[in-house]
Design an enzyme around this catalytic site. Sequence first.
Site, short mmCIF file in Angstrom:
data_model
loop_
_atom_site.label_atom_id
_atom_site.label_comp_id
_atom_site.label_asym_id
_atom_site.label_seq_id
_atom_site.Cartn_x
_atom_site.Cartn_y
_atom_site.Cartn_z
CB SER A 299 5.01 -5.80 0.97
OG SER A 299 4.54 -6.36 -0.22
CE LYS B 233 -3.25 10.85 9.22
NZ LYS B 233 -4.04 11.97 8.65
#
Length: 443
Positions: free
Chosen positions: A106, A146
């Site tokens: 990540s 978004k």
Amino acid sequence: MNFQNRLPVSLLFLFILSAVLISPAMSQESGSVLVLEISGAITPVTDDIVADAISIAEAEGHQALIITLNTPGGGLDETLRITEMIPQTSVPVIGYVYPEGTQAWSAGTLILISTDVAAMAPFTVIGSAQPVSMTPSGSEPVTDTKIVNALVERATENARMHGRNETAAREFITENLNLNAQTALDYEVIEYVAPSMEDLLVQVNGLDVKGSTLQTAGSDIVYYEAPIRLAFMNIISNPVVSSLLLLLGVYAVIFGISNPGFGAEIFGVVAIVMALIGTGFDVNIGAVFLILVGVALLALELQSPGIGVFGIAGMVCIVAGSILLAPTEFPRNYSPAEFQRTVVVTVVVPTILVGLFLLFAMYKVLEVRKRKPQFGGLLGETAVVHKPISPEQAGYVIHRGEYWKARSPEALEKGEKVVILEKDGVMLTVERLRSEAGQAGKE
């Protein structure tokens, strides 16, 4: 004579020739690289450490800054700040997933693809950059377009900046793509696979980065050491450490309120402050409110008689607040679900265990409150003579582990069992147990 005149000229020629031949080797061995090790979660202090390492690399003239990555992920805000620092410094920044058998998931993957040079040790893994959120039933991927689209565009732009695989950069986030070192090299996500730091320095030697040519073969390796302030902040900013500090502080305050004079409340306040500093003061206000209400209810239960309702309600508030306080929500933390679950377990389990202990203690206190006065309760019970007793001189008996002064109208030897007849202050009146008296008569 001519030979003597030519000797200095010959020596001068040899000196110049030696200098020309030796200088390239000396230039390769001169200089140094600074190595910053990022191990563990990316925390609110990690970006400060990276900034400090960059400033040192610039000030001391290191050829490059190597950032070794071994992380499950961490704070997104800190990760984005780190990726912004890399192109702004004139020092070449090399990202290196190291040592073998580790990973940069990540946030670590986002940092790696943002460095000027990207490398991995064999048997390492990158990827799992898809954001997730914790739910009562487990974890769920974040699907808010978004958020996802913003991360995808930032990652692909960083990959494009360094000529890396933009599709892979996108799929790290959208598809939770994972790659090992060799596959990442084949897919042009990284440039080098190196088993050791020295091998990496040899491979990047001669590479043009940010307008300078790296001469790193044989360079000195200098490891970055954080100043005391940042080292301390790095410890307390760990999500597990900061959460446990907060819980420890809460229970210390509770103990200090219930047992004033030991200074536990002062220690508790200090622990709470350190925990808040470690989390960057970015805490869940609702969680803090629940914990404070829980502390107040427990203090009320400990200070005034009750049936335990305040104590139970206080523990429920503290446990609920601890669960909400565990730093797992996106976008604050950008970590794999496994790491987030580890944080939750580490924070919540001690809270539950301490809560059960406090509930047990309150149950015992409640028992004591309900217990009838024991005055006169000794009468008729048995004891054992510890010090001989005579009609003229009192002795001692043991009753339930306690020593009592006792008198008797008859002589009693040590070890004999007696019955308590009367209690006059701290003095008991006893007589020989009937079974003992019968046995003595038979003898």
